[in-house]
Design an enzyme around this catalytic site. Structure first.
Site, PDB file in Angstrom:
ATOM      1  CE1 TYR A 163      -3.982   2.094   0.468  1.00 24.07           C
ATOM      2  CE2 TYR A 163      -2.673   3.221   2.138  1.00 24.07           C
ATOM      3  CZ  TYR A 163      -3.787   3.169   1.315  1.00 24.07           C
ATOM      4  OH  TYR A 163      -4.704   4.197   1.342  1.00 24.07           O
ATOM      5  CE  LYS A 219      -3.515   5.193  -1.733  1.00 22.08           C
ATOM      6  NZ  LYS A 219      -4.527   5.765  -2.644  1.00 22.08           N
TER       7      LYS A 219
END
Length: 252
Positions: A157, A161
């Site tokens: 994740y 990002k």
């Protein structure tokens, strides 16, 4: 008499806005924010029934909102959608996914899923959306504080990002001469139906609150004003940056 600066408008009247992931959670908040600011708004997500419910609720307030089913990770479908329904003056990308695990346990299919939606789809939505914008525009990605820090069990994740944040900086330089701005909003943990299991765990809540120096949990409403600001002329000189709605998390 002293000439005073004029107030800058936050109105989106006369603008067309696209909000991805707009049927629930933060995405629904973004859709409500830009629609209430006057934009003619199209929301997309995979579930048509959820889109219909969201559009009906906002339309009942007098907003101009339409819901269209779209799987953002399907790039052929995304391109066809933009060709048919674009161009948009404002694009708010709130679609995203997470599959948390220790890095050594990461499954290839989960890596591909997260990168495919959080970065690959975001990349082409930005590139193709900007291509169609005629006289400037604003592209806003709902990123995360995890685009600026690390997190245990969040390697995939965080990678998606951090990649998104780098992409935004590069595209800001490319799109800027055409008057197109691209930025991100980076929330901390926000209370939504999707995050309720996290907030039901007292240990996780204690950890979250220890990192948020304003000492409260984030709510969807905390994100909405930032989106209207970045969508409107109030942020006319803002591009390639991230607005962190994190209660101070990333200061440490």
């Amino acid at each position: 008499m002293t000439d005073l600066p004029r107030s800058v408008s936050f109105s989106l009247a006369g603008k067309r806005a696209l909000v991805t992931g707009g049927s629930r959670g933060i995405g629904l908040g973004c859709a409500a924010a830009v629609a209430r600011a006057g934009a003619r708004t199209t929301i997309v997500a995979r579930s048509q029934s959820e889109l219909d419910a969201a559009a009906a609720a906002l339309s009942a307030e007098g907003a101009d909102v339409t819901g269209i089913s779209l799987d953002l990770a399907d790039l052929d479908a995304l391109r066809a959608f933009l060709d048919q329904h674009g161009p948009f003056d404002v694009i708010v990308n709130s679609a995203g996914v997470a599959r948390h695990s220790p890095a050594r346990d990461t499954k290839v299919e989960n890596f591909d899923l997260v990168m495919g939606l959080n970065l690959r789809a975001a990349y082409f939505l930005s590139a193709w959306g900007a291509e169609a914008m005629q006289e400037g525009g604003s592209i806003i990605h709902i990123s995360s504080q995890m685009g600026h820090v690390g997190g245990v069990d969040r390697a995939v994740y965080c990678a998606s990002k951090h990649g998104l944040e780098g992409m935004i900086k590069a595209m800001a330089q490319e799109f800027g001469p055409r008057g197109i701005r691209i930025n991100s909003v980076c929330p901390t943990f926000i209370r939504t139906p999707l995050t309720e299991p996290t907030f039901a765990d007292p240990e996780k809540v204690a950890w979250i609150r220890s990192k948020i120096y304003l000492d409260r949990i984030g709510e969807v409403e905390d994100v909405m004003g930032a989106v209207v600001y970045l969508a409107s002329d109030a942020s006319a000189l803002v591009t390639g940056t991230s607005l962190r709605i994190d209660g101070g998390w990333t200061t440490g």
